[in-house]
Design a protein around this motif. Sequence first.
Motif, mmCIF file in Angstrom:
data_model
loop_
_atom_site.group_PDB
_atom_site.id
_atom_site.type_symbol
_atom_site.label_atom_id
_atom_site.label_comp_id
_atom_site.label_asym_id
_atom_site.label_seq_id
_atom_site.Cartn_x
_atom_site.Cartn_y
_atom_site.Cartn_z
ATOM 1 N N ASP A 1 72.183 55.082 59.852
ATOM 2 C CA ASP A 1 70.955 55.174 60.650
ATOM 3 C C ASP A 1 70.288 56.539 60.482
ATOM 4 N N VAL A 2 71.089 57.595 60.508
ATOM 5 C CA VAL A 2 70.551 58.948 60.339
ATOM 6 C C VAL A 2 69.935 59.089 58.950
ATOM 7 N N SER A 3 70.605 58.538 57.952
ATOM 8 C CA SER A 3 70.078 58.606 56.589
ATOM 9 C C SER A 3 68.733 57.889 56.485
ATOM 10 N N GLU A 4 68.642 56.715 57.101
ATOM 11 C CA GLU A 4 67.375 55.983 57.086
ATOM 12 C C GLU A 4 66.285 56.776 57.800
ATOM 13 N N GLY A 5 66.644 57.394 58.931
ATOM 14 C CA GLY A 5 65.678 58.217 59.659
ATOM 15 C C GLY A 5 65.213 59.398 58.833
ATOM 16 N N THR A 6 66.147 60.002 58.123
ATOM 17 C CA THR A 6 65.812 61.142 57.276
ATOM 18 C C THR A 6 64.868 60.723 56.153
ATOM 19 N N GLN A 7 65.155 59.588 55.535
ATOM 20 C CA GLN A 7 64.285 59.093 54.463
ATOM 21 C C GLN A 7 62.896 58.778 54.999
ATOM 22 N N SER A 8 62.858 58.167 56.165
ATOM 23 C CA SER A 8 61.562 57.845 56.779
ATOM 24 C C SER A 8 60.779 59.115 57.095
ATOM 25 N N THR A 9 61.464 60.109 57.633
ATOM 26 C CA THR A 9 60.824 61.386 57.956
ATOM 27 C C THR A 9 60.301 62.057 56.688
ATOM 28 N N ALA A 10 61.095 62.022 55.628
ATOM 29 C CA ALA A 10 60.667 62.625 54.365
ATOM 30 C C ALA A 10 59.427 61.924 53.825
ATOM 31 N N LEU A 11 59.403 60.603 53.915
ATOM 32 C CA LEU A 11 58.240 59.845 53.447
ATOM 33 C C LEU A 11 57.000 60.196 54.263
ATOM 34 N N GLU A 12 57.162 60.279 55.571
ATOM 35 C CA GLU A 12 56.027 60.639 56.423
ATOM 36 C C GLU A 12 55.561 62.068 56.148
ATOM 37 N N ALA A 13 56.492 62.968 55.861
ATOM 38 C CA ALA A 13 56.118 64.344 55.524
ATOM 39 C C ALA A 13 55.295 64.366 54.236
ATOM 40 N N LEU A 14 55.692 63.563 53.250
ATOM 41 C CA LEU A 14 54.913 63.482 52.008
ATOM 42 C C LEU A 14 53.520 62.918 52.272
ATOM 43 N N ARG A 15 53.446 61.894 53.098
ATOM 44 C CA ARG A 15 52.137 61.315 53.427
ATOM 45 C C ARG A 15 51.261 62.336 54.151
ATOM 46 N N THR A 16 51.863 63.077 55.068
ATOM 47 C CA THR A 16 51.121 64.096 55.804
ATOM 48 C C THR A 16 50.618 65.184 54.856
ATOM 49 N N ALA A 17 51.493 65.625 53.949
ATOM 50 C CA ALA A 17 51.097 66.661 52.983
ATOM 51 C C ALA A 17 49.958 66.163 52.108
ATOM 52 N N THR A 18 50.021 64.905 51.697
ATOM 53 C CA THR A 18 48.943 64.325 50.887
ATOM 54 C C THR A 18 47.647 64.294 51.685
ATOM 55 N N GLY A 19 47.730 63.899 52.935
ATOM 56 C CA GLY A 19 46.546 63.873 53.799
ATOM 57 C C GLY A 19 45.950 65.254 53.984
ATOM 58 N N ILE A 20 46.810 66.249 54.163
ATOM 59 C CA ILE A 20 46.330 67.634 54.329
ATOM 60 C C ILE A 20 45.648 68.118 53.056
ATOM 61 N N ARG A 21 46.230 67.802 51.896
ATOM 62 C CA ARG A 21 45.597 68.204 50.625
ATOM 63 C C ARG A 21 44.228 67.547 50.481
ATOM 64 N N GLN A 22 44.153 66.258 50.826
ATOM 65 C CA GLN A 22 42.873 65.559 50.729
ATOM 66 C C GLN A 22 41.857 66.157 51.698
ATOM 67 N N LEU A 23 42.304 66.484 52.896
ATOM 68 C CA LEU A 23 41.415 67.102 53.882
ATOM 69 C C LEU A 23 40.943 68.471 53.393
ATOM 70 N N ALA A 24 41.832 69.243 52.814
ATOM 71 C CA ALA A 24 41.456 70.564 52.288
ATOM 72 C C ALA A 24 40.428 70.416 51.163
ATOM 73 N N THR A 25 40.621 69.427 50.321
ATOM 74 C CA THR A 25 39.661 69.175 49.237
ATOM 75 C C THR A 25 38.301 68.787 49.811
ATOM 76 N N THR A 26 38.309 67.941 50.818
ATOM 77 C CA THR A 26 37.060 67.523 51.464
ATOM 78 C C THR A 26 36.358 68.713 52.120
ATOM 79 N N VAL A 27 37.141 69.577 52.788
ATOM 80 C CA VAL A 27 36.563 70.770 53.423
ATOM 81 C C VAL A 27 35.938 71.677 52.364
ATOM 82 N N THR A 28 36.613 71.850 51.253
ATOM 83 C CA THR A 28 36.081 72.693 50.173
ATOM 84 C C THR A 28 34.788 72.099 49.622
ATOM 85 N N GLU A 29 34.795 70.801 49.399
ATOM 86 C CA GLU A 29 33.592 70.141 48.876
ATOM 87 C C GLU A 29 32.442 70.234 49.872
ATOM 88 N N LEU A 30 32.746 70.037 51.155
ATOM 89 C CA LEU A 30 31.714 70.121 52.192
ATOM 90 C C LEU A 30 31.168 71.543 52.286
#
Length: 99
Positions: free
Chosen positions: A54-83
């Motif tokens: 269960d802990v391993s699954e939680g860790t994998q899920s957290t890692a996936l969400e962290a990657l998604r968050t990082a991707t979202g932040i990069r996209q937001l930073a790109t949008t801010v730069t373009e704006l």
Amino acid sequence: REVVDGSRVAGEAGERLAQIEDVSKRITGLVKEISTTAREQALRSDRVAATVSDVSEGTQSTALEALRTATGIRQLATTVTELSHSLSKFRLPDGAAAR
């Protein structure tokens, strides 16, 4: 006299057999306790393994969400730069900011 000696030997043999029976019963009891304890430990080990899974699954899920968050932040930073770049092209006429 041989009858008395034979009777004494038979009595001693009977005592020894009774002692052997007592020891055998104690050993049987100990083996049962060991078996019960081993089963309980196996159940606990299964629970620990399930918890680790269960802990391993939680860790994998957290890692996936962290990657998604990082991707979202990069996209937001790109949008801010373009704006920011787009807004830098707009200029107010001289004196318009004072109004």
